[in-house]
Motif scaffolding. Sequence first.
Motif, PDB file in Angstrom:
ATOM      1  N   GLY A  60      -4.095  -2.726   5.327  1.00 11.84           N
ATOM      2  CA  GLY A  60      -3.816  -3.815   5.961  1.00 11.84           C
ATOM      3  C   GLY A  60      -3.611  -4.226   7.309  1.00 11.84           C
ATOM      4  O   GLY A  60      -3.281  -3.431   8.167  1.00 11.84           O
ATOM      5  N   SER A  61      -3.776  -5.525   7.735  1.00 18.97           N
ATOM      6  CA  SER A  61      -3.852  -5.864   9.178  1.00 18.97           C
ATOM      7  C   SER A  61      -3.108  -7.337   9.084  1.00 18.97           C
ATOM      8  O   SER A  61      -3.176  -8.048   8.352  1.00 18.97           O
ATOM      9  N   PRO A  62      -2.517  -7.630  10.413  1.00 12.75           N
ATOM     10  CA  PRO A  62      -1.985  -8.896  10.312  1.00 12.75           C
ATOM     11  C   PRO A  62      -2.873 -10.274  10.321  1.00 12.75           C
ATOM     12  O   PRO A  62      -2.650 -11.175   9.521  1.00 12.75           O
ATOM     13  N   ALA A  63      -4.244 -10.129  10.641  1.00 15.33           N
ATOM     14  CA  ALA A  63      -5.031 -11.258  10.632  1.00 15.33           C
ATOM     15  C   ALA A  63      -5.248 -11.479   9.251  1.00 15.33           C
ATOM     16  O   ALA A  63      -5.828 -12.549   8.870  1.00 15.33           O
ATOM     17  N   VAL A  64      -5.510 -10.501   8.145  1.00 15.52           N
ATOM     18  CA  VAL A  64      -5.823 -10.897   6.819  1.00 15.52           C
ATOM     19  C   VAL A  64      -4.829 -10.721   6.066  1.00 15.52           C
ATOM     20  O   VAL A  64      -4.726 -11.543   5.120  1.00 15.52           O
ATOM     21  N   SER A  65      -3.801  -9.713   6.164  1.00 24.99           N
ATOM     22  CA  SER A  65      -2.797  -9.605   4.952  1.00 24.99           C
ATOM     23  C   SER A  65      -1.292 -10.121   5.573  1.00 24.99           C
ATOM     24  O   SER A  65      -0.375 -10.031   5.043  1.00 24.99           O
ATOM     25  N   GLY A  91     -12.030   0.422  13.717  1.00 27.67           N
ATOM     26  CA  GLY A  91     -10.551   0.032  14.021  1.00 27.67           C
ATOM     27  C   GLY A  91      -9.804  -0.043  12.840  1.00 27.67           C
ATOM     28  O   GLY A  91     -10.248   0.207  11.694  1.00 27.67           O
ATOM     29  N   PRO A  92      -8.538  -0.401  12.957  1.00 23.74           N
ATOM     30  CA  PRO A  92      -7.445  -0.303  12.171  1.00 23.74           C
ATOM     31  C   PRO A  92      -7.842  -1.634  11.239  1.00 23.74           C
ATOM     32  O   PRO A  92      -7.114  -2.729  11.449  1.00 23.74           O
ATOM     33  N   TYR A  93      -8.622  -1.397  10.167  1.00 24.48           N
ATOM     34  CA  TYR A  93      -8.997  -2.484   9.408  1.00 24.48           C
ATOM     35  C   TYR A  93      -8.171  -2.746   8.474  1.00 24.48           C
ATOM     36  O   TYR A  93      -7.185  -2.376   7.767  1.00 24.48           O
ATOM     37  N   ASP A  94      -8.538  -4.028   7.291  1.00 25.53           N
ATOM     38  CA  ASP A  94      -7.834  -4.459   6.257  1.00 25.53           C
ATOM     39  C   ASP A  94      -8.893  -4.251   5.001  1.00 25.53           C
ATOM     40  O   ASP A  94      -9.888  -4.630   4.881  1.00 25.53           O
ATOM     41  N   SER A  95      -8.202  -3.643   3.947  1.00 26.37           N
ATOM     42  CA  SER A  95      -8.930  -3.463   2.777  1.00 26.37           C
ATOM     43  C   SER A  95      -9.378  -4.669   2.075  1.00 26.37           C
ATOM     44  O   SER A  95     -10.130  -4.724   1.075  1.00 26.37           O
ATOM     45  N   GLY A  96      -8.909  -5.864   2.466  1.00 24.89           N
ATOM     46  CA  GLY A  96      -9.037  -7.236   1.776  1.00 24.89           C
ATOM     47  C   GLY A  96     -10.326  -7.668   2.681  1.00 24.89           C
ATOM     48  O   GLY A  96     -10.437  -9.114   2.494  1.00 24.89           O
ATOM     49  N   ASP A  97     -10.439  -7.190   3.863  1.00 23.91           N
ATOM     50  CA  ASP A  97     -11.785  -8.050   4.550  1.00 23.91           C
ATOM     51  C   ASP A  97     -12.854  -7.676   3.741  1.00 23.91           C
ATOM     52  O   ASP A  97     -13.545  -6.628   3.853  1.00 23.91           O
ATOM     53  N   ARG A  98     -13.622  -8.859   3.533  1.00 22.31           N
ATOM     54  CA  ARG A  98     -14.888  -8.594   2.823  1.00 22.31           C
ATOM     55  C   ARG A  98     -15.844  -8.095   3.818  1.00 22.31           C
ATOM     56  O   ARG A  98     -16.848  -7.029   3.028  1.00 22.31           O
ATOM     57  N   ALA A  99     -16.079  -8.230   5.275  1.00 24.46           N
ATOM     58  CA  ALA A  99     -16.920  -7.727   5.735  1.00 24.46           C
ATOM     59  C   ALA A  99     -16.627  -6.077   5.979  1.00 24.46           C
ATOM     60  O   ALA A  99     -17.882  -5.451   5.943  1.00 24.46           O
ATOM     61  N   VAL A 100     -15.501  -5.766   5.948  1.00 31.14           N
ATOM     62  CA  VAL A 100     -15.205  -4.384   6.081  1.00 31.14           C
ATOM     63  C   VAL A 100     -15.624  -3.522   4.794  1.00 31.14           C
ATOM     64  O   VAL A 100     -16.125  -2.459   4.711  1.00 31.14           O
ATOM     65  N   VAL A 101     -15.241  -4.262   3.470  1.00 30.33           N
ATOM     66  CA  VAL A 101     -15.594  -3.623   2.371  1.00 30.33           C
ATOM     67  C   VAL A 101     -16.991  -3.538   2.264  1.00 30.33           C
ATOM     68  O   VAL A 101     -17.706  -2.482   1.745  1.00 30.33           O
ATOM     69  N   GLU A 102     -17.730  -4.477   2.507  1.00 28.98           N
ATOM     70  CA  GLU A 102     -19.331  -4.553   2.422  1.00 28.98           C
ATOM     71  C   GLU A 102     -19.834  -3.516   3.382  1.00 28.98           C
ATOM     72  O   GLU A 102     -20.713  -2.451   2.871  1.00 28.98           O
ATOM     73  N   ARG A 103     -19.307  -3.387   4.500  1.00 28.74           N
ATOM     74  CA  ARG A 103     -19.853  -2.144   5.373  1.00 28.74           C
ATOM     75  C   ARG A 103     -19.391  -0.788   4.830  1.00 28.74           C
ATOM     76  O   ARG A 103     -20.268   0.092   5.030  1.00 28.74           O
ATOM     77  N   HIS A 104     -18.312  -0.650   4.280  1.00 26.99           N
ATOM     78  CA  HIS A 104     -18.103   0.576   3.462  1.00 26.99           C
ATOM     79  C   HIS A 104     -19.200   1.024   2.472  1.00 26.99           C
ATOM     80  O   HIS A 104     -19.419   2.073   2.455  1.00 26.99           O
ATOM     81  N   GLY A 125      -0.447  -4.431  -8.239  1.00 30.10           N
ATOM     82  CA  GLY A 125      -0.165  -3.963  -7.108  1.00 30.10           C
ATOM     83  C   GLY A 125      -1.340  -4.222  -5.731  1.00 30.10           C
ATOM     84  O   GLY A 125      -2.092  -4.926  -6.209  1.00 30.10           O
ATOM     85  N   TYR A 126      -1.065  -3.719  -4.690  1.00 28.98           N
ATOM     86  CA  TYR A 126      -1.586  -4.107  -3.606  1.00 28.98           C
ATOM     87  C   TYR A 126      -3.038  -3.804  -3.671  1.00 28.98           C
ATOM     88  O   TYR A 126      -4.151  -4.482  -3.475  1.00 28.98           O
ATOM     89  N   GLU A 127      -3.036  -2.439  -4.341  1.00 29.26           N
ATOM     90  CA  GLU A 127      -4.689  -1.833  -4.284  1.00 29.26           C
ATOM     91  C   GLU A 127      -5.228  -2.488  -5.625  1.00 29.26           C
ATOM     92  O   GLU A 127      -6.438  -2.644  -5.637  1.00 29.26           O
ATOM     93  N   ASP A 128      -4.338  -2.860  -6.658  1.00 29.82           N
ATOM     94  CA  ASP A 128      -5.190  -3.637  -7.853  1.00 29.82           C
ATOM     95  C   ASP A 128      -5.610  -5.031  -7.223  1.00 29.82           C
ATOM     96  O   ASP A 128      -6.854  -5.390  -7.992  1.00 29.82           O
ATOM     97  N   GLN A 129      -4.856  -5.677  -6.304  1.00 36.61           N
ATOM     98  CA  GLN A 129      -5.382  -6.900  -6.050  1.00 36.61           C
ATOM     99  C   GLN A 129      -6.792  -6.844  -5.355  1.00 36.61           C
ATOM    100  O   GLN A 129      -7.595  -7.776  -5.130  1.00 36.61           O
ATOM    101  N   ARG A 130      -7.206  -5.751  -4.990  1.00 35.28           N
ATOM    102  CA  ARG A 130      -8.159  -5.576  -3.895  1.00 35.28           C
ATOM    103  C   ARG A 130      -9.661  -4.991  -4.947  1.00 35.28           C
ATOM    104  O   ARG A 130     -10.564  -4.822  -4.308  1.00 35.28           O
TER     105      ARG A 130
END
Length: 368
Positions: A60-65, A91-104, A125-130
């Motif tokens: 998680g990151s401040p910008a997203v979570s 960088g230290p990304y957020d697992s709820g960031d759509r662009a990050v997950v698409e890149r993954h 939980g946090y992981e289930d929400q994603r």
Amino acid sequence: MAQSPGTTRRTFLTRTVAGALGAGALAAAGGRAAAAASGSPAARLAPSPDVHIFYYPWYGSPAVSGSWRHWPQGGLTPPDRIGSDFYPVAGPYDSGDRAVVERHMGWLTQARTGVVVTSWWGPGGYEDQRVPLLLDAAAAHGLKVAWHIEPYAGRTARSVVDDIGHLIQRYGGHPAFYRDAAHGNRGAYYVFESLRIVDWSPLDQVADRAIVLAQTTDVSKVAHFGGMYTYDAIAAGNNPQWGGPAAYCRDHGMVWAPSIGPGYIDDRAVPGNSTPTLERLDGATYDLEWNNALSPANGGPPSWVSITSFNEWHEGSQIEPATATPPTALSYRTYSGAYGRTGRAAETAYLDRTAYWVGRFEAATRRR
């Protein structure tokens, strides 16, 4: 992978390593690994449904979570100081960031790993929400999603049965929900630290729709399970003696899914730890572990290969690209030298080498 969302599995690995790491064998393989690798990206072939990779949606990151999550492990302060000995390209990304997950998912397609085994800590939980985001991104790239059921507080055999029912009911209709046509069109559920629970008889209730894998090579501990996996990338490089478990699974109609990885280091995430470091040796470690998994002497090729990991940054087992130009606030490692690559070309070296080995696995399976 962590034993809980805030710690590494240092204790588990220390307990199971037991012997030397076979460093001589790894070192001997180093030159061969570099020589065998081409410097060009792997051909973009279809991902394999029999190659599974462990995935962590807990960042998680401040910008997203609203706050940093997981990256501060080891008492560090992101973004330049994170609980990892490597630094992600993203960088230290957020697992709820759509662009990050698409890149993954794009990177996983490049690696030809067809099944994303997501870390899961219970409903809500946090992981289930994603999970919805992960499923949608996986479907867009032709990938599937399976489940790594973690040792959450209060986990029992009965609760795991309920978890499987919940996952099927909530996500089973999604096109990215993994089911294996070769094994009764059932989903896959890896249970980390399955030995914490002695009686797994409740699993019989879901055997018709779920392949539940125990994390062990002890065949006396797998009653009621549908398969076995290992997770531990350290043991996988140390003459793992998988012939017995592979034969047992084959003879009992079970899935054998040994786990392999590129290396291990959790020094920054767990200061003062006692876990051995498994050096990558410019890719030689990863090649050795793939060879161990596919070797007929180890019962290979297996039903599936499971990879530890895509993005367990705290334990340095990731194949996700690590930047060649990390921040200077800490001394970070890079992939420079892996398979003869340097600089930015090395960032994706483990993705491309995975694709190479997926091809080798598919060829070995066809010959079986």
